[in-house]
Scaffold this active site. Structure first.
Site, PDB file in Angstrom:
ATOM      1  N   ASN A  46       0.820  -1.216   0.000  1.00 27.21           N
ATOM      2  CA  ASN A  46       0.000   0.000   0.000  1.00 27.21           C
ATOM      3  C   ASN A  46       0.851   1.262   0.000  1.00 27.21           C
ATOM      4  O   ASN A  46       0.338   2.361   0.166  1.00 27.21           O
ATOM      5  CB  ASN A  46      -0.879   0.030   1.259  1.00 27.21           C
ATOM      6  CG  ASN A  46      -1.927  -1.053   1.232  1.00 27.21           C
ATOM      7  OD1 ASN A  46      -2.486  -1.345   0.197  1.00 27.21           O
ATOM      8  ND2 ASN A  46      -2.182  -1.652   2.384  1.00 27.21           N
ATOM      9  N   HIS A  62     -14.909  -1.691   4.142  1.00 29.24           N
ATOM     10  CA  HIS A  62     -13.841  -2.304   4.938  1.00 29.24           C
ATOM     11  C   HIS A  62     -14.379  -2.805   6.285  1.00 29.24           C
ATOM     12  O   HIS A  62     -15.298  -2.218   6.854  1.00 29.24           O
ATOM     13  CB  HIS A  62     -12.770  -1.239   5.177  1.00 29.24           C
ATOM     14  CG  HIS A  62     -11.478  -1.758   5.705  1.00 29.24           C
ATOM     15  ND1 HIS A  62     -11.130  -1.670   7.024  1.00 29.24           N
ATOM     16  CD2 HIS A  62     -10.450  -2.364   5.065  1.00 29.24           C
ATOM     17  CE1 HIS A  62      -9.920  -2.193   7.188  1.00 29.24           C
ATOM     18  NE2 HIS A  62      -9.491  -2.617   6.018  1.00 29.24           N
ATOM     19  N   HIS A 113      -7.434   4.684   0.846  1.00 31.92           N
ATOM     20  CA  HIS A 113      -6.672   4.454  -0.388  1.00 31.92           C
ATOM     21  C   HIS A 113      -6.672   5.636  -1.341  1.00 31.92           C
ATOM     22  O   HIS A 113      -6.039   5.585  -2.386  1.00 31.92           O
ATOM     23  CB  HIS A 113      -7.203   3.211  -1.110  1.00 31.92           C
ATOM     24  CG  HIS A 113      -7.000   1.967  -0.320  1.00 31.92           C
ATOM     25  ND1 HIS A 113      -5.816   1.281  -0.305  1.00 31.92           N
ATOM     26  CD2 HIS A 113      -7.823   1.306   0.526  1.00 31.92           C
ATOM     27  CE1 HIS A 113      -5.914   0.234   0.502  1.00 31.92           C
ATOM     28  NE2 HIS A 113      -7.127   0.228   1.019  1.00 31.92           N
ATOM     29  N   LYS A 127      -0.867   4.191   4.459  1.00 31.61           N
ATOM     30  CA  LYS A 127      -0.763   3.796   3.050  1.00 31.61           C
ATOM     31  C   LYS A 127       0.119   4.790   2.296  1.00 31.61           C
ATOM     32  O   LYS A 127       1.326   4.720   2.431  1.00 31.61           O
ATOM     33  CB  LYS A 127      -2.160   3.605   2.492  1.00 31.61           C
ATOM     34  CG  LYS A 127      -2.671   2.259   3.023  1.00 31.61           C
ATOM     35  CD  LYS A 127      -4.108   2.058   3.190  1.00 31.61           C
ATOM     36  CE  LYS A 127      -4.328   0.729   3.915  1.00 31.61           C
ATOM     37  NZ  LYS A 127      -5.622   0.588   4.511  1.00 31.61           N
ATOM     38  N   ASP A 168     -14.502   6.766   4.133  1.00 31.51           N
ATOM     39  CA  ASP A 168     -13.189   6.257   4.524  1.00 31.51           C
ATOM     40  C   ASP A 168     -12.295   6.355   3.283  1.00 31.51           C
ATOM     41  O   ASP A 168     -12.539   5.681   2.284  1.00 31.51           O
ATOM     42  CB  ASP A 168     -13.365   4.797   4.982  1.00 31.51           C
ATOM     43  CG  ASP A 168     -12.035   4.133   5.339  1.00 31.51           C
ATOM     44  OD1 ASP A 168     -10.972   4.694   5.016  1.00 31.51           O
ATOM     45  OD2 ASP A 168     -12.076   3.038   5.921  1.00 31.51           O
ATOM     46  N   SER A 184     -11.087  -1.010  -1.190  1.00 34.42           N
ATOM     47  CA  SER A 184      -9.780  -1.624  -0.961  1.00 34.42           C
ATOM     48  C   SER A 184      -9.589  -2.957  -1.681  1.00 34.42           C
ATOM     49  O   SER A 184      -8.472  -3.317  -1.999  1.00 34.42           O
ATOM     50  CB  SER A 184      -9.525  -1.791   0.537  1.00 34.42           C
ATOM     51  OG  SER A 184     -10.566  -2.520   1.136  1.00 34.42           O
ATOM     52  N   GLU A 218     -16.525   4.075   1.025  1.00 34.22           N
ATOM     53  CA  GLU A 218     -15.088   4.313   0.878  1.00 34.22           C
ATOM     54  C   GLU A 218     -14.843   5.159  -0.363  1.00 34.22           C
ATOM     55  O   GLU A 218     -15.620   5.101  -1.310  1.00 34.22           O
ATOM     56  CB  GLU A 218     -14.350   2.968   0.709  1.00 34.22           C
ATOM     57  CG  GLU A 218     -14.321   2.170   1.977  1.00 34.22           C
ATOM     58  CD  GLU A 218     -13.595   0.834   1.810  1.00 34.22           C
ATOM     59  OE1 GLU A 218     -12.656   0.739   1.003  1.00 34.22           O
ATOM     60  OE2 GLU A 218     -13.994  -0.110   2.503  1.00 34.22           O
TER      61      GLU A 218
END
Ligand SMILES: *Cc1c(COP(=O)(O)O)cnc(C)c1O
Length: 392
Positions: free
Chosen positions: A47, A133, A207, A236, A204, A179, A175
């Protein structure tokens, strides 16, 4: 379970029936290469999107921070764990992201859990994208509120579920970049709906932060939306560890007053906060690394067009290849390792059943040669595997 754990024979039989997973002790993870059992692999599972985890300037910051502030924070934020460094990092993050407040947490998992556990009361309701997640779904499931999981990225599913519910307060969870799938959430329609029904929206962006948007400000900035709450992680693209929650003054004050994760847990070390502050400086300036990553993504997409494998329509650094069968995905991952490529197979229950996949993660350190080699090996090994399957 405790009963079984006390009978050691039983636990082994019990575990073997499940998907057995092992933790692999790595020797080093540097400059895009991971070393395990004295063998080096090109790391396509990291990541560390911009390669900052080994950036000399940030490593120096960690050392300087440790010299200056010591290594432990020695208390929770309400005792003696909160320092000027934590405060200035929070202020800088809030300003960068355009929010009143940023609150630091020791990890992204803790940040999400803290927000959900603190805000959700009995008779509240939570609507979460079903591919969210575990750090969102687990506290939502365990909360006193009612959890609904809407179809992945389907605003109509969210709406249908909302209109057939009757909770008091509503929290929507999604998100920025998923992910395990790498696709983006349609944040604008979700935010518009959330506003319309007077819900709170938490995005969230583990990423997206550091990778997308101007100055790396993430998915929300990239899509021109400002949700009520954003979680960002420093584990990350920042290459460090830790997380922050961004929100307005009222929500922040409520979380600070009532979060058990803040009250009863030792604050992040000041040296770490200092390191994150330096990493933030480089994240802001790293348009060159972001464009290198983007070029790698484009190159991978171009090159993989002719693969006989199913890609996931992802435009992000996360490029899953859906294999389907668990065994086949695991075998392919092992064979790729024999060819010097480190790519983890992701199996249910982390992803839906029959959707086992190779989760390829691209970063700014990969070269076009690395990507060519990856595509070549994928092609070769998959074809060989298919041929064997037909023979059987
Ligand atoms: C990695 C991740 C987290 C957890 O962050 P940590 O800082 O590793 O605890 C939370 N949400 C998503 C979407 C993630 O990918």
């Amino acid at each position: 379970m405790i009963w079984k754990l006390r009978m050691s024979n039983d636990i082994n039989t019990h575990l073997k029936k499940l998907q057995f997973r092992t933790r692999i002790a790595i020797q080093s993870n540097k400059n895009g290469l991971i070393k395990i059992n004295n063998t080096k692999y090109i790391n396509f599972s990291s990541n560390d999107y911009l390669g900052l985890s080994n950036d000399e300037r940030i490593i120096r910051a960690w050392k300087q921070g440790a010299d200056q502030y010591g290594i432990g924070s020695c208390g929770s934020s309400f005792i003696t764990g909160y320092s000027k460094i934590h405060q200035s990092l929070e202020e800088e993050l809030a300003e960068w992201m355009g929010y009143h407040k940023a609150i630091l947490f020791i990890s992204g998992f803790t940040a999400n859990e803290s927000v959900i556990m603190t805000l959700i009361k009995k008779r509240d309701q939570i609507f979460a994208d079903r591919f969210s997640h575990a750090s969102l779904l687990i506290p939502a499931h365990n909360s006193p509120g009612k959890l609904y999981r809407f179809a992945h990225n389907e605003i109509n599913s969210l709406k249908r579920q909302y209109y057939s519910s009757n909770g008091r307060g509503t929290l929507i969870l999604t998100e920025g970049v998923f992910s395990m799938d790498g696709d983006y959430s349609p944040l604008l329609p979700i935010l518009n709906f959330s506003k319309k029904v007077k819900s709170l929206l938490l995005v969230d962006d583990a990423h997206g932060i550091g990778v997308l948007g101007g100055q790396g400000r993430g998915s929300c900035m990239n899509q021109g939306v400002k949700p009520d709450i954003i979680t960002i992680t420093f584990s990350k693209a920042f290459g460090v560890s830790g997380a922050a929650v961004l929100c307005n003054n009222d929500i922040a004050e409520y979380i600070i007053q009532f979060s058990k994760h803040i009250m009863f847990s030792t604050a992040m070390p000041a040296a770490q906060a200092y390191t994150i502050q330096q990493a933030l400086k480089y994240i802001k300036q790293s348009d060159d690394l972001r464009s290198k990553l983007n070029n790698n993504i484009k190159y991978f997409l171009k090159k993989s067009r002719n693969l006989p494998l199913k890609l996931n329509n992802s435009l992000s650094a996360i490029q899953p290849i859906i294999i389907g069968d668990n065994e086949q995905a695991t075998q392919l991952s092992s064979q790729l390792k024999l060819s010097g490529l480190w790519i983890n197979a992701i199996r249910p229950p982390t992803v839906p059943i029959h959707q086992a996949r190779l989760r390829i993660t691209l970063n700014s350190i990969h070269t076009e040669n690395d990507i060519d080699y990856l595509i070549e090996k994928l092609y070769e090994l998959y074809n060989k595997q298919e041929k064997n399957r037909v023979c059987i």
